[in-house]
Design a protein around this motif. Structure first.
Motif, PDB file in Angstrom:
ATOM      1  N   ILE A 103       0.861  -1.180   0.000  1.00 35.22           N
ATOM      2  CA  ILE A 103       0.000   0.000   0.000  1.00 35.22           C
ATOM      3  C   ILE A 103       0.898   1.231   0.000  1.00 35.22           C
ATOM      4  O   ILE A 103       1.778   1.371   0.852  1.00 35.22           O
ATOM      5  CB  ILE A 103      -0.911   0.040   1.244  1.00 35.22           C
ATOM      6  N   SER A 104       0.674   2.109  -0.968  1.00 30.04           N
ATOM      7  CA  SER A 104       1.376   3.394  -1.009  1.00 30.04           C
ATOM      8  C   SER A 104       0.310   4.486  -1.034  1.00 30.04           C
ATOM      9  O   SER A 104      -0.608   4.432  -1.849  1.00 30.04           O
ATOM     10  CB  SER A 104       2.257   3.508  -2.256  1.00 30.04           C
ATOM     11  N   THR A 105       0.407   5.451  -0.145  1.00 34.83           N
ATOM     12  CA  THR A 105      -0.613   6.489  -0.074  1.00 34.83           C
ATOM     13  C   THR A 105       0.005   7.862   0.110  1.00 34.83           C
ATOM     14  O   THR A 105       0.965   8.021   0.876  1.00 34.83           O
ATOM     15  CB  THR A 105      -1.619   6.211   1.061  1.00 34.83           C
ATOM     16  N   ARG A 145      -6.866  -3.474  11.424  1.00 38.29           N
ATOM     17  CA  ARG A 145      -6.410  -4.790  11.871  1.00 38.29           C
ATOM     18  C   ARG A 145      -5.470  -5.440  10.862  1.00 38.29           C
ATOM     19  O   ARG A 145      -4.696  -6.330  11.218  1.00 38.29           O
ATOM     20  CB  ARG A 145      -7.622  -5.701  12.131  1.00 38.29           C
ATOM     21  N   ILE A 146      -5.510  -5.010   9.611  1.00 39.44           N
ATOM     22  CA  ILE A 146      -4.614  -5.603   8.615  1.00 39.44           C
ATOM     23  C   ILE A 146      -3.147  -5.307   8.947  1.00 39.44           C
ATOM     24  O   ILE A 146      -2.259  -6.068   8.570  1.00 39.44           O
ATOM     25  CB  ILE A 146      -4.946  -5.131   7.183  1.00 39.44           C
ATOM     26  N   LEU A 147      -2.891  -4.218   9.668  1.00 38.49           N
ATOM     27  CA  LEU A 147      -1.512  -3.883  10.034  1.00 38.49           C
ATOM     28  C   LEU A 147      -0.969  -4.814  11.104  1.00 38.49           C
ATOM     29  O   LEU A 147       0.249  -4.896  11.296  1.00 38.49           O
ATOM     30  CB  LEU A 147      -1.428  -2.432  10.524  1.00 38.49           C
ATOM     31  N   VAL A 154       3.108  -4.268   3.122  1.00 41.42           N
ATOM     32  CA  VAL A 154       4.153  -3.256   3.184  1.00 41.42           C
ATOM     33  C   VAL A 154       3.486  -1.926   2.898  1.00 41.42           C
ATOM     34  O   VAL A 154       2.898  -1.734   1.825  1.00 41.42           O
ATOM     35  CB  VAL A 154       5.266  -3.545   2.162  1.00 41.42           C
ATOM     36  N   THR A 155       3.541  -1.016   3.849  1.00 43.28           N
ATOM     37  CA  THR A 155       2.783   0.234   3.743  1.00 43.28           C
ATOM     38  C   THR A 155       3.721   1.429   3.785  1.00 43.28           C
ATOM     39  O   THR A 155       4.528   1.558   4.711  1.00 43.28           O
ATOM     40  CB  THR A 155       1.757   0.344   4.888  1.00 43.28           C
TER      41      THR A 155
END
Length: 282
Positions: A103-105, A145-147, A154-155
């Protein structure tokens, strides 16, 4: 109020949860009041959940499983229930977010939803409509909760410096939120950069966006306007988003300098004096 016997358990996750709760409670020979006493809530709340007029929370669901010996049934169901409380247009994105490997934000105005504290989320979600605010906040926290999963995505998060200064919910809320960002820097698979004001014109001037990458599914780009979200797997759109994100990362402060800026804003604007967290390269 709709009578429980009229509930169609296939009508919604909330109706199914209520149906199963009543069935398990009656099988245990307990009244609503008796079960409420065991799980530290009112019998009225048990009744409201059984009639699908109240959304259960995760903590209560875990207590219900323990009290009724249901083997984690309600702890599993509550995830579906809470996800169903997200706006209908957002639910497809939430499902993809939960499956993403990367995830890239970039966030220009707000802390990314996965990083929000409960108080910050409440302030954001309560700006226009306080109706069933508890359920909306619980649904947002459920996404996070996914973290904590065994294999979290990978965020990588790039925040505009403006996000740190935009006072959402008051000084106490912001102090807690910025402290939370510093704590999150300790996570192995999560990185946070800040795009400083002096970066000038940058690749994110058009607004916030997210990139999701998957092990098997096509990659997607997600954006929002003031009405709803937009998600596309168009390869050219993803390529454009990726290039923009690369430029944003290059223009942003390093991980350690970003943490130092968060700590400085927290101290100078919100009255705290935390120690910047060094980035864990492990």
């Amino acid at each position: 109020m709709v009578h429980i016997r009229e509930l169609d358990p296939s009508g919604s996750p909330l109706a199914y949860y209520g149906y199963e709760l009543r069935r398990a409670r009656e099988a245990a020979g307990l009244t609503q009041g008796q079960l409420g006493s065991i799980v530290f809530c009112t019998g009225s709340l048990i009744g409201q959940i059984e009639t699908a007029s109240k959304v259960p929370q995760r903590e209560l669901s875990e207590r219900l499983d323990a009290a009724l010996g249901t083997g984690g049934l309600f702890s599993r169901l509550v995830g579906l229930v809470l996800r169903s409380q997200l706006p209908s247009w957002f639910q497809p994105y939430a499902e993809m977010e939960a499956r993403a490997a990367y995830i890239s934000t970039f966030q220009a105005q707000l802390i990314y939803g996965l990083l929000q504290t409960e108080a910050y989320a409440r302030a954001v979600l309560g700006t226009r409509d306080n109706g069933d605010l508890d359920s909306k906040v619980a649904a947002r926290l459920e996404r996070q909760r996914i973290l904590d999963a065994e294999h979290p995505p990978v965020t990588w998060v790039v925040l505009s410096e403006a996000v740190l200064h935009q006072q959402v919910g008051g000084r106490e809320v912001m102090r807690e939120q910025l402290g939370h960002l510093l704590d999150l820097q300790r996570r192995r698979w999560l990185d946070i950069q800040v795009l400083p004001f002096d970066a000038g014109a940058h690749a994110g001037l058009m607004g916030s966006f997210n990139l999701l990458r998957f092990e098997k599914d096509p990659d997607i780009v997600y954006t929002e306007d003031f009405v709803q979200g937009h998600m596309t797997a168009n390869p050219e759109a993803f390529k454009e988003g990726s290039v923009r994100y690369d430029h944003l990362q290059a223009a942003a402060l390093s991980l350690d300098d970003s943490a130092a800026l968060v700590a400085r804003v927290m101290e100078e604007r919100y009255g705290s004096n935390p120690k910047p967290v060094g980035h864990n390269m492990a």
